[in-house]
Design an enzyme around this catalytic site. Structure first.
Site, PDB file in Angstrom:
ATOM      1  N   VAL A 256     -21.177 -13.188  -6.930  1.00 44.18           N
ATOM      2  CA  VAL A 256     -22.248 -13.607  -6.021  1.00 44.18           C
ATOM      3  C   VAL A 256     -22.887 -12.383  -5.374  1.00 44.18           C
ATOM      4  O   VAL A 256     -22.183 -11.554  -4.781  1.00 44.18           O
ATOM      5  CB  VAL A 256     -21.699 -14.548  -4.925  1.00 44.18           C
ATOM      6  CG1 VAL A 256     -22.776 -14.853  -3.885  1.00 44.18           C
ATOM      7  CG2 VAL A 256     -21.182 -15.841  -5.535  1.00 44.18           C
ATOM      8  N   ASP A 257     -24.213 -12.246  -5.514  1.00 43.55           N
ATOM      9  CA  ASP A 257     -24.954 -11.156  -4.853  1.00 43.55           C
ATOM     10  C   ASP A 257     -24.291  -9.808  -5.126  1.00 43.55           C
ATOM     11  O   ASP A 257     -24.203  -8.958  -4.235  1.00 43.55           O
ATOM     12  CB  ASP A 257     -25.021 -11.388  -3.341  1.00 43.55           C
ATOM     13  CG  ASP A 257     -25.611 -12.733  -2.962  1.00 43.55           C
ATOM     14  OD1 ASP A 257     -26.310 -13.334  -3.795  1.00 43.55           O
ATOM     15  OD2 ASP A 257     -25.357 -13.195  -1.833  1.00 43.55           O
ATOM     16  N   PHE A 258     -23.852  -9.570  -6.350  1.00 41.96           N
ATOM     17  CA  PHE A 258     -22.946  -8.437  -6.537  1.00 41.96           C
ATOM     18  C   PHE A 258     -23.628  -7.087  -6.705  1.00 41.96           C
ATOM     19  O   PHE A 258     -22.959  -6.060  -6.784  1.00 41.96           O
ATOM     20  CB  PHE A 258     -21.907  -8.696  -7.632  1.00 41.96           C
ATOM     21  CG  PHE A 258     -22.393  -8.930  -9.030  1.00 41.96           C
ATOM     22  CD1 PHE A 258     -22.492  -7.886  -9.927  1.00 41.96           C
ATOM     23  CD2 PHE A 258     -22.673 -10.210  -9.469  1.00 41.96           C
ATOM     24  CE1 PHE A 258     -22.883  -8.106 -11.229  1.00 41.96           C
ATOM     25  CE2 PHE A 258     -23.063 -10.442 -10.771  1.00 41.96           C
ATOM     26  CZ  PHE A 258     -23.179  -9.383 -11.663  1.00 41.96           C
ATOM     27  N   TYR A 284     -25.022 -15.147  -8.577  1.00 45.58           N
ATOM     28  CA  TYR A 284     -26.295 -14.449  -8.419  1.00 45.58           C
ATOM     29  C   TYR A 284     -26.058 -12.971  -8.720  1.00 45.58           C
ATOM     30  O   TYR A 284     -25.201 -12.336  -8.106  1.00 45.58           O
ATOM     31  CB  TYR A 284     -26.831 -14.604  -6.993  1.00 45.58           C
ATOM     32  CG  TYR A 284     -26.788 -16.023  -6.471  1.00 45.58           C
ATOM     33  CD1 TYR A 284     -27.845 -16.896  -6.698  1.00 45.58           C
ATOM     34  CD2 TYR A 284     -25.675 -16.493  -5.774  1.00 45.58           C
ATOM     35  CE1 TYR A 284     -27.803 -18.204  -6.234  1.00 45.58           C
ATOM     36  CE2 TYR A 284     -25.620 -17.794  -5.307  1.00 45.58           C
ATOM     37  CZ  TYR A 284     -26.685 -18.655  -5.540  1.00 45.58           C
ATOM     38  OH  TYR A 284     -26.632 -19.947  -5.087  1.00 45.58           O
TER      39      TYR A 284
END
Length: 536
Positions: A256-258, A284
């Site tokens: 996620v949002d990495f 994401y």
């Protein structure tokens, strides 16, 4: 600094001009430098034909929070030298932090840590400029893995104050395994694995996923050569409006949002791998909160992949716009939880007036699991738990250019009618090359005043057989970047993907020439530069 304020910055007489960068955050104010409109975090070249004072003026209805003024003279760039120390169980220093603490460095006298392959279980902070971490095995067949297990619970009290749940709960900005502080300009890493074990090797049950940063960069001119950054949520945090990060090959893994933050970060030939996490079927790749003057996150000829553990159920979004949001009011409960009370889709949140999330994918390989909508909006929850789109759409700058499938087939924008944010384009090869050149110019790579001469990728020391196992290949033998995903056992090949061939040549020196940031004192006036760290 309020409207009407004028600062006079002294500059010396010097050949080639100088670049002045105003650092800080503008809240509705407009800025000018030497009579020309400017933005915070973006360098402006000024003439230095004589000693003079250059005016910086604040106008408009808002204010400027000033954190620093940087002057870079084109003529003041001595070639860098370096000194090497060794790190490892039988080396000069047993830990990376011990080596950093015991040695000084600068951009013109770099400190190179020659790190023996193995696991280094320590939380590391780099505070000095001109530091290099390099795998002592220049084939990078044996990994140097820096690992720790810290996280952010995102727990808050009724007043919105962060409440740590234990000694390892440090918040997003402080939980990184390795932090490159704002003063550590010119940091470089060669064949290093940065890993946060939280949610990777421990706390891996369904419902436990939470922010846990592996690498947090807050400095300008950060260079990663065929290195690996491994975590789950919020793996790689690139911070600092106007700061530049160059990721040359290598591998980034998360859920996620990495890849997230407000710095200008350029990735070339990098594999971005979306890992699986129990109980989740979506993720994401990015979450940018770029300033309006910034280029944002650029992925050039990168390879996006998704874990086969998802099967056909994955929803792998290209990203979502962090902090590019509308005006809202929030109710916070006694237990610290919150929900949206009201929102105005036509008005931007004034706290983030200068945020304009920017992500560009250029000539990159896309997995089938990216949905037809391609991106996601940023959402909040109302009192009933229903998702609300709080994205300020007009300021989102998402672009997908010349994307192709794993078999090389170009994706046709006509097949994607419901893209939720941004644009999808399929220009000619010449147009792709032109876009690449424009982005590189805007990112500030090159040899002129205010530009960053990116390292040429050469390892900072010669091949040393003492750090290579018998029977292993010598330098030049190709391997597969990203092999052993998520295990920390194999690092990317030292001679893998090359950076964009459109970059200016930097020569064949062992270390690229770095730009020295000069703090100028003229007529007894000293400019003291400082930064304020940002918190998520």
């Amino acid at each position: 600094m309020n409207s009407g304020t004028i600062l006079y910055v002294p500059v010396a007489k010097a050949e080639g001009g100088a670049t002045i960068t105003v650092q800080g955050q503008a809240y509705g104010a407009t800025l000018s430098l030497d009579g020309n409109a400017i933005s915070t975090g973006t360098g402006t070249v000024v003439a230095t034909d004589s000693v003079r004072y250059v005016p910086i003026a604040v106008a408009g209805t808002g204010s400027l929070y000033l954190t620093g003024i940087v002057i870079d003279y084109a003529s003041d760039r001595p070639a860098a030298t370096s000194h090497v120390v060794t790190v490892g169980p039988n080396e000069q220093y047993p830990t990376i932090q011990a080596a950093l603490d015991a040695n000084d460095s600068s951009e013109t006298n770099r400190l190179v840590l020659k790190i023996a392959p193995g696991d280094y279980r320590e939380k590391v902070t780099v505070t000095k400029p001109g530091v290099t971490f390099a795998n002592a095995d220049v084939t990078a067949k044996r990994a140097v893995t820096i690992r720790a297990s810290y996280y952010s619970s995102n727990t808050f009290d009724a007043n919105g104050v962060f409440v740590p749940q234990d000694d390892h709960d440090l918040g997003t900005d402080k939980c990184a395994t390795v932090t490159i502080a704002a003063g550590a300009t010119g940091f470089a890493a060669y064949g290093i694995t940065f890993q946060n074990d939280y949610n990777v090797t421990d706390h891996t049950a369904a419902g436990e996923q939470t922010p846990a940063v592996a690498l947090n960069t807050k400095a300008d001119k950060v260079y990663l050569k065929n290195s690996r950054v491994i975590g789950r949520q919020d793996t790689l945090y690139v911070q600092g409006t106007g700061n530049r990060v160059y990721v040359d090959g290598g591998y980034v893994e998360g859920t996620v949002d990495f890849v997230f933050g407000d710095a200008n970060a350029y990735f070339t030939g990098t594999q971005l791998h979306m890992a699986a996490f129990p109980g989740k079927n979506n993720g994401y790749f990015t979450a940018a909160n770029t300033g309006k003057a910034g280029v944002g996150l650029v992925f050039d000829r990168c390879d996006l992949t998704v874990s086969p553990e998802y099967g056909g159920k994955a929803h792998a979004s290209l990203g979502r716009p962090w902090q590019t949001v509308i005006a809202t009011t929030t109710h916070r409960n006694a237990d610290g939880s919150s929900y949206l009370e009201s929102w105005d889709a036509s008005t931007k949140d004034p706290k983030y007036a200068d945020v304009s999330s920017a992500v560009t994918y250029l000539d990159s390989t896309m997995p089938d699991q990216v949905p037809a909508t391609r991106w996601n909006v940023w959402t909040g929850k109302d009192k009933n738990g229903k998702s609300v789109d709080v994205t300020y759409h007009a300021d989102v700058r998402f672009r997908e250019i010349a994307s192709h499938a794993a078999d090389g087939t170009l994706l046709d924008p006509a097949d994607y009618k419901n893209i939720v944010l941004g644009t999808m384009e399929n220009p000619s090869a010449d147009e792709v090359a032109a876009v690449r050149a424009q982005l590189i110019a805007k990112l500030g790579f090159g040899d002129g005043a205010g530009l960053w001469t990116v390292p040429d990728g050469s390892w900072p020391f010669a091949y040393d057989a003492n750090y290579t196992k018998p029977g292993e290949p010598v330098p030049g033998t190709p391997t597969t970047p990203g092999a052993g995903q998520g295990t920390g056992q194999d690092s990317a090949d030292a001679n893998g993907a090359n950076k964009a061939d459109t970059l200016p040549s930097t020569g064949s020196a062992v270390l690229g020439v770095v730009i020295a940031v000069v703090v100028l004192a003229v007529a007894g006036i000293a400019l003291v530069l400082f930064r304020r760290s940002r918190r998520r």
